[in-house]
Structures are given as structure tokens and as C-alpha cells.
Design a protein around this motif. Structure first.
Motif, short mmCIF file in Angstrom:
data_model
loop_
_atom_site.label_atom_id
_atom_site.label_comp_id
_atom_site.label_asym_id
_atom_site.label_seq_id
_atom_site.Cartn_x
_atom_site.Cartn_y
_atom_site.Cartn_z
N ALA A 249 5.83 8.43 -9.92
CA ALA A 249 7.11 7.90 -9.43
C ALA A 249 6.99 7.45 -7.98
N ASP A 250 6.32 8.26 -7.16
CA ASP A 250 6.12 7.89 -5.74
C ASP A 250 5.55 6.47 -5.66
N ILE A 251 4.53 6.25 -6.47
CA ILE A 251 3.77 5.00 -6.37
C ILE A 251 4.55 3.83 -6.96
N VAL B 75 -6.83 6.73 -1.82
CA VAL B 75 -6.98 8.18 -2.07
C VAL B 75 -8.46 8.52 -2.20
N GLY B 76 -8.74 9.81 -2.25
CA GLY B 76 -10.09 10.30 -2.53
C GLY B 76 -10.33 10.35 -4.04
N GLU B 77 -11.59 10.61 -4.38
CA GLU B 77 -12.01 10.62 -5.78
C GLU B 77 -11.20 11.59 -6.65
N ASP B 78 -10.78 12.71 -6.08
CA ASP B 78 -10.09 13.73 -6.89
C ASP B 78 -8.73 13.25 -7.42
N GLN B 79 -8.22 12.13 -6.91
CA GLN B 79 -6.93 11.62 -7.39
C GLN B 79 -7.09 10.52 -8.44
N THR C 21 -17.06 7.63 1.14
CA THR C 21 -16.34 8.80 1.66
C THR C 21 -15.33 9.38 0.65
N ALA C 22 -15.45 8.98 -0.61
CA ALA C 22 -14.45 9.38 -1.62
C ALA C 22 -14.48 10.87 -1.91
N LYS C 23 -15.63 11.49 -1.63
CA LYS C 23 -15.70 12.94 -1.85
C LYS C 23 -16.55 13.56 -0.75
N ILE D 38 0.87 -1.19 0.00
CA ILE D 38 0.00 0.00 0.00
C ILE D 38 0.90 1.23 0.00
N PHE D 39 0.58 2.22 -0.82
CA PHE D 39 1.33 3.48 -0.75
C PHE D 39 0.37 4.65 -0.89
N SER D 40 0.58 5.69 -0.09
CA SER D 40 -0.15 6.94 -0.33
C SER D 40 0.58 8.10 0.31
N GLY D 41 0.14 9.32 -0.02
CA GLY D 41 0.79 10.51 0.52
C GLY D 41 -0.14 11.70 0.52
N MET D 42 0.25 12.71 1.31
CA MET D 42 -0.48 13.99 1.33
C MET D 42 0.53 15.12 1.28
N VAL E 138 4.93 11.93 3.46
CA VAL E 138 4.59 13.36 3.42
C VAL E 138 5.26 13.91 2.17
N VAL E 139 4.47 14.30 1.18
CA VAL E 139 5.05 14.62 -0.13
C VAL E 139 5.46 16.10 -0.19
N ASP E 140 6.60 16.38 0.45
CA ASP E 140 7.05 17.77 0.52
C ASP E 140 7.54 18.32 -0.82
N LEU E 141 8.06 17.43 -1.70
CA LEU E 141 8.48 17.92 -3.02
C LEU E 141 7.26 18.43 -3.80
N HIS E 142 6.14 17.74 -3.67
CA HIS E 142 4.92 18.21 -4.33
C HIS E 142 4.50 19.59 -3.80
N ALA E 143 4.74 19.79 -2.50
CA ALA E 143 4.33 21.06 -1.89
C ALA E 143 5.13 22.25 -2.44
N THR F 288 4.30 18.89 -14.24
CA THR F 288 4.82 17.52 -14.11
C THR F 288 4.46 16.88 -12.76
N TYR F 289 3.71 17.60 -11.96
CA TYR F 289 3.28 17.10 -10.65
C TYR F 289 2.76 15.65 -10.70
N PRO F 290 1.86 15.31 -11.62
CA PRO F 290 1.34 13.92 -11.63
C PRO F 290 2.40 12.88 -12.01
N GLN G 241 -7.90 10.45 -11.61
CA GLN G 241 -7.27 10.68 -12.92
C GLN G 241 -5.73 10.55 -12.83
N HIS G 242 -5.17 11.01 -11.73
CA HIS G 242 -3.71 10.85 -11.55
C HIS G 242 -3.34 9.37 -11.45
N LEU G 243 -4.21 8.60 -10.82
CA LEU G 243 -3.96 7.15 -10.73
C LEU G 243 -4.06 6.49 -12.10
P1 TYM Z 1 -3.82 16.02 -1.27
O1 TYM Z 1 -2.70 16.36 -0.36
O2 TYM Z 1 -4.50 17.11 -1.99
O3 TYM Z 1 -4.95 15.24 -0.49
C1 TYM Z 1 -4.64 14.15 0.36
C2 TYM Z 1 -5.71 13.08 0.25
O4 TYM Z 1 -6.99 13.57 0.66
C3 TYM Z 1 -7.96 13.27 -0.31
N1 TYM Z 1 -9.00 14.33 -0.30
C4 TYM Z 1 -10.31 14.11 -0.17
N2 TYM Z 1 -11.02 12.98 -0.05
C5 TYM Z 1 -12.37 13.09 0.05
N3 TYM Z 1 -13.02 14.28 0.05
C6 TYM Z 1 -12.35 15.45 -0.06
N4 TYM Z 1 -12.99 16.61 -0.05
C7 TYM Z 1 -10.92 15.39 -0.18
N5 TYM Z 1 -9.96 16.33 -0.31
C8 TYM Z 1 -8.79 15.65 -0.38
C9 TYM Z 1 -7.20 13.23 -1.61
O5 TYM Z 1 -7.89 12.50 -2.61
C10 TYM Z 1 -5.91 12.56 -1.19
O6 TYM Z 1 -6.05 11.16 -1.15
N6 TYM Z 1 -1.55 14.32 -5.34
C11 TYM Z 1 -1.91 13.97 -3.99
C12 TYM Z 1 -0.72 13.66 -3.11
C13 TYM Z 1 0.17 12.58 -3.61
C14 TYM Z 1 -0.11 11.19 -3.61
C15 TYM Z 1 1.06 10.57 -4.14
C16 TYM Z 1 -1.22 10.44 -3.25
C17 TYM Z 1 1.42 12.73 -4.08
N7 TYM Z 1 1.97 11.53 -4.40
C18 TYM Z 1 1.12 9.19 -4.28
C19 TYM Z 1 -1.14 9.05 -3.41
C20 TYM Z 1 0.01 8.43 -3.93
C21 TYM Z 1 -2.64 15.15 -3.39
O7 TYM Z 1 -2.50 16.26 -3.81
O8 TYM Z 1 -3.35 14.88 -2.29
#
Ligand code: TYM
Length: 333
Positions: free
Chosen positions: A134-136, A146-150, A184-186, A4-8, A40-45, A127-129, A152-154
Motif C-alpha cells: 500500500a505504501d508503494i 531497497v536492499g536485497e532482503d526486500q 551493496t544490496a546485502k 521514487i518511494f521507500s521507507g525504513m 518513516v514507516v512507524d505503522l510497520h514498527a 499482513t506487514y507486506p 520478495q516483498h517487492l
Molecule cells: P528495514 O527497515 O528493515 O530496512 C531498511 C532498508 O535497509 C535495507 N537493509 C539492507 N541493505 C543491505 N544490507 C543489509 N544488511 C541491510 N539491512 C537492511 C533494507 O533492504 C531496506 O531497504 N519492509 C521494509 C520497510 C518498508 C518499505 C516500504 C520499504 C515499509 N514500507 C515501502 C520500501 C517501500 C523494511 O523492513 O526495511
């Protein structure tokens, strides 16, 4: 066990309720029986050009919130993206496999770059996505919570994985799948229940920040926009405001939506909102205490992150070497 991998992103002082319900609760659940890696994806930040000291502080705060939510460093790997150089290195390789048009079609990029204008939009945002892919892919990841908003990146990540495998051999990388829990995806904005809850929303009153003053959190829930009518019924189309509140209520208490509907039959919106405010405050208060315990001891927090980076690097190095070798880069001696 699955990997499992994820980040914020550490782009604010506090995570918001959507991050917690859409992703973090799944992270905690998936630790059982799997091999979980959380970052914690600080490079993305860096794409939001943060002040250096603020970014450093937010990186620690984000890690502390993972821990307070139940990410267990004994069972899972918890680390900071920039501590593992392979992320940036694999991202370059993947960017050479990503079509310009393919990246330009990402809706998050389109939205953000439209707001910032051509001059304000960086190549990093574009190039963020690819960095996310690469992270994954570095960790031979099977599932990405992840939530629904990710989503397309997946999809892009999967396309890149399949492209790598087609060009360089079927087992070059693992093709990951999103783990998106429908209920709870959105999570929606409390003031505009057709928009997702997000820190960049129009009105701050629609946002629940986990580290905010509990009294303000309660107030924001009590003043959430509700719908016409008075019946408490789950109907995302017809009653988006009430449905969002029911979703949050159910997720935080473990109760089912039909059960809540039955409980609130004949009762008004105000009743539900007051009760939900209580539920959120009762949850958030001990959460905040745990976060502050971790933040009061930054040296110990940094130790946890150092151990995590060591474990992450071991996996990442093997994957990167395999990809480099297959793509024809001359092996280092
Ligand atoms: P980020 O930091 O914007 O959001 C972190 C996670 O929270 C979820 N999320 C939500 N889920 C439900 N309802 C909402 N309103 C809501 N707002 C945010 C997001 O879907 C996410 O899962 N690109 C990613 C960070 C990232 C990442 C990764 C994730 C970088 N590398 C590798 C997974 C794997 C992002 O910006 O998430």
C-alpha cells in the motif's frame, strides 16, 4: 522524472550500516532528476510492540538520520507513515486481494513467526507486506530503492498491482520496480559474513550502528572475522569476510574494488581493517553531529515532517479515491 518511494522502520535508536549502504545512499542519489518520497514507516514498527515513548523518539531519530544522510526536504518529500491515513486504508483493500497462502510464503514472515511462535505472532506481522505494498502503490511509484532482503516483498507488491489492474482497469495503479544496486544490496554481519547485517543478529559485535560511539565502531571493524589465507582479494564465495570489508570500503570512499585490491597487494588483513576503521569513523563523526543538530530542534524537525505529510496526502488521496471508486465503494459526498 520517475516517482521514487521507500521507507525504513523506526525499530531501533540507530540505523545500521546495511540500511545506509543498501538503501539510504541510493535514496540520496535518486533525488536528482526524480520525484522522491521517503517515509518513516512507524505503522510497520508496531509489529514489534514498542514502548510508546520509545517509538515516538525513534521515529524522530530515523527522520533525523535520513536528513543527515542527505535526504533534502526541499527536493524530496519526507514524512511519517501514520500521518497519512490512506496507507492503512489502501492496505485493507489490498489485503482483500492477497491470498492467504501468498502471504504465508513470505520468507521474512516465516523467519520472524518461527522465532515468536504461533501465540506470539500477530496478524499485523502477517499482513506487514500488504501494508508495504500500500505504501508503494499509493504514490504511483516507479522505482523502490531497497536492499536485497526486500526483493520478495517487492514481487508481492508487483503481483498485487497487476491484480488490481487486471480486475479494475489497466491504469488503476502503477506497477513498481525494485531498485536494488547489486554491489551493496546485502551488507554482511562482521562476525558472521554469511548472514546479512541486522540488528537482530546473534552477536552485537557484527553490527555497525551509525549512532554508536565511534571508538566502538572502530573496534568492531578491527575485530571483524576474516578468512583463512592472507591475500586481500574480492571473492564473496571463498573470502566472504574480506569481500564484505572491501564492499564497505569501496562504497564509503567511491573507490573501485580492483583499485583497493591493487593498493593492498602484499599487505595483511590487519592493515585493511585499520584503514577501514578510519574511513568509517571519518564518515560517521560528522554524520552524528548532523543527526544531533536535527534532534536538538525537534520542533523544526516536526515542521519538516508536517510539510512532507501534507504533500504526501495530496498524492495519496487521489490514488485511494481512484481505487475506492473502481472497486465499487460508494463515493462519499
Ligand atoms: P528495514 O527497515 O528493515 O530496512 C531498511 C532498508 O535497509 C535495507 N537493509 C539492507 N541493505 C543491505 N544490507 C543489509 N544488511 C541491510 N539491512 C537492511 C533494507 O533492504 C531496506 O531497504 N519492509 C521494509 C520497510 C518498508 C518499505 C516500504 C520499504 C515499509 N514500507 C515501502 C520500501 C517501500 C523494511 O523492513 O526495511
Amino acid at each position: 522524472p520517475l516517482r521514487i518511494f521507500s521507507g525504513m522502520q523506526p525499530t531501533s535508536d540507530s540505523l545500521q550500516l546495511g540500511n545506509y549502504l543498501g538503501a539510504l545512499t541510493q535514496w540520496v542519489a535518486l533525488q536528482d532528476g526524480n520525484e522522491a518520497i521517503y517515509c518513516v514507516v512507524d505503522l510497520h514498527a508496531l509489529t514489534v510492540a514498542p514502548d510508546p515513548s520509545v517509538l515516538r523518539e525513534r521515529t524522530r531519530r530515523t527522520a533525523a538520520q535520513y536528513l543527515a544522510a542527505g535526504v533534502d526536504p526541499e527536493r524530496s518529500t519526507l514524512f511519517v507513515q501514520s500521518h497519512v491515513a490512506e496507507h492503512a486504508e489502501l492496505a485493507w483493500t489490498l489485503s482483500c486481494l492477497t491470498g492467504y497462502g501468498e502471504a504465508a510464503r513470505m520468507t521474512q514472515f516465516k523467519d520472524k513467526s518461527a522465532k515468536q511462535g504461533t501465540e506470539g505472532t500477530t496478524v499485523g506481522l502477517f499482513t506487514y507486506p500488504v501494508l508495504m505494498a500500500a505504501d508503494i502503490l499509493l504514490y504511483d511509484t516507479n522505482r523502490v530503492p531497497v536492499g536485497e532482503d526486500q526483493r520478495q516483498h517487492l514481487e508481492l507488491t508487483r503481483d498485487l498491482a497487476q491484480r488490481l489492474n487486471a480486475r479494475f482497469g489497466a491504469d488503476t495503479v502503477v506497477v513498481p520496480e525494485p531498485h536494488i544496486v547489486k554491489s551493496t544490496a546485502k551488507i554482511y554481519d562482521l562476525q558472521d559474513p554469511t548472514a546479512k547485517m541486522s540488528k537482530s543478529a546473534a552477536s552485537p559485535n557484527g553490527l555497525i550502528e551509525l549512532l554508536d560511539d565511534p571508538r566502538r565502531i572502530a573496534k568492531r571493524i578491527r575485530s571483524a572475522v576474516t578468512d583463512t589465507g592472507h591475500e586481500i582479494r574480492f571473492d564473496p564465495e571463498g573470502k566472504p569476510g574480506i569481500s564484505n570489508l572491501l564492499t564497505i570500503f569501496a562504497a564509503l570512499t567511491g573507490r573501485s574494488i580492483p583499485e583497493l585490491e591493487a593498493d593492498y597487494e602484499g599487505k595483511g588483513y590487519g592493515h585493511l581493517k585499520v584503514d577501514l576503521a578510519g574511513v568509517v569513523v571519518d564518515w560517521v563523526t560528522p554524520f552524528q553531529a548532523r543527526v544531533h543538530e536535527y534532534l536538538d530542534d525537534p520542533a523544526q524537525l516536526d515542521d519538516v515532517l508536517e510539510v512532507g505529510a501534507g504533500k504526501a496526502r495530496e498524492i495519496a488521496a487521489v490514488t485511494l479515491e481512484r481505487v475506492y471508486e473502481r472497486t465499487g465503494l460508494l463515493a462519499r459526498r
